[in-house]
Design a protein around this motif. Sequence first.
Motif, short mmCIF file in Angstrom:
data_model
loop_
_atom_site.label_atom_id
_atom_site.label_comp_id
_atom_site.label_asym_id
_atom_site.label_seq_id
_atom_site.Cartn_x
_atom_site.Cartn_y
_atom_site.Cartn_z
N VAL A 176 -115.88 -14.52 -6.31
CA VAL A 176 -115.10 -13.40 -6.82
C VAL A 176 -114.13 -12.97 -5.73
CG1 VAL A 176 -115.18 -11.05 -7.74
CG2 VAL A 176 -117.04 -12.67 -8.27
N VAL B 192 -111.57 -14.85 -10.62
CA VAL B 192 -112.71 -15.76 -10.51
C VAL B 192 -112.32 -17.09 -11.14
CG1 VAL B 192 -115.12 -16.16 -11.15
CG2 VAL B 192 -114.33 -13.82 -10.72
N MET C 272 -113.31 -20.31 -12.99
CA MET C 272 -114.45 -20.67 -13.84
C MET C 272 -114.60 -22.18 -13.98
SD MET C 272 -114.31 -17.91 -16.94
CE MET C 272 -112.79 -18.53 -17.61
N VAL D 235 -120.24 -19.41 -18.90
CA VAL D 235 -119.80 -18.41 -17.94
C VAL D 235 -119.69 -17.09 -18.70
CG1 VAL D 235 -117.94 -17.69 -16.37
CG2 VAL D 235 -118.46 -20.12 -16.63
N PRO E 89 -117.81 -13.70 -18.11
CA PRO E 89 -116.92 -12.91 -17.27
C PRO E 89 -117.00 -11.41 -17.50
CG PRO E 89 -115.68 -13.96 -19.00
CD PRO E 89 -117.08 -14.46 -19.12
N GLU F 98 -120.84 -10.14 -15.10
CA GLU F 98 -119.83 -9.67 -14.16
C GLU F 98 -120.41 -9.29 -12.80
OE1 GLU F 98 -118.88 -5.24 -15.65
OE2 GLU F 98 -118.66 -6.82 -17.15
N GLN G 245 -121.67 -13.67 -11.04
CA GLN G 245 -120.78 -14.68 -11.61
C GLN G 245 -121.29 -16.09 -11.29
OE1 GLN G 245 -117.97 -14.41 -13.57
NE2 GLN G 245 -118.50 -12.27 -13.79
#
Length: 154
Positions: free
Chosen positions: A12, A21, A23, A63, A65, A93, A96
């Motif tokens: 992050v 970020v 991914m 993922v 977010p 969040e 991550q």
Amino acid sequence: MIKGVETRDLQVNTDERGHLVEMFREDWDEYDPEPAMSYFSMSYPGVIRAWHRHTRGQIDHFVCPQGRIKVGVYDDRDDSPTQGEENTFVIGEHNQQVVRIPGACWHGFKVIGNEQALLVNFPTNLYDYEDPDEERLPHDTDEIPLDWEADPHE
């Protein structure tokens, strides 16, 4: 860890404007083979989206977010050295990560906390609208030992 399941902590990058970020990167081992598409879904607090699996070699990469989810993976593959094992991951969040999930394993997630959550997936196969590659079980099936409704523990 279930054979084929992997995680990667996502960096992050924060400043006074917010954060960024990454991914997906083609040079990360978790994305081998590379994804064929991506999508996101939004789910409300307490929603459980489980169980499903794929039978045509798909690998998913989850993922989260925004919000927070509990990801569950259960391995019932006959040829797997981790057959019968279950893994759970809390991602979102505040943690991550990308979770690599062999599609042949049963998998799903539950939104935890009081906020809606976004799940981004990078599957390795294109979705086939005419012949979807999905088998499903209800979230409360007796075939999988994970209890999505269990109270959180410390």
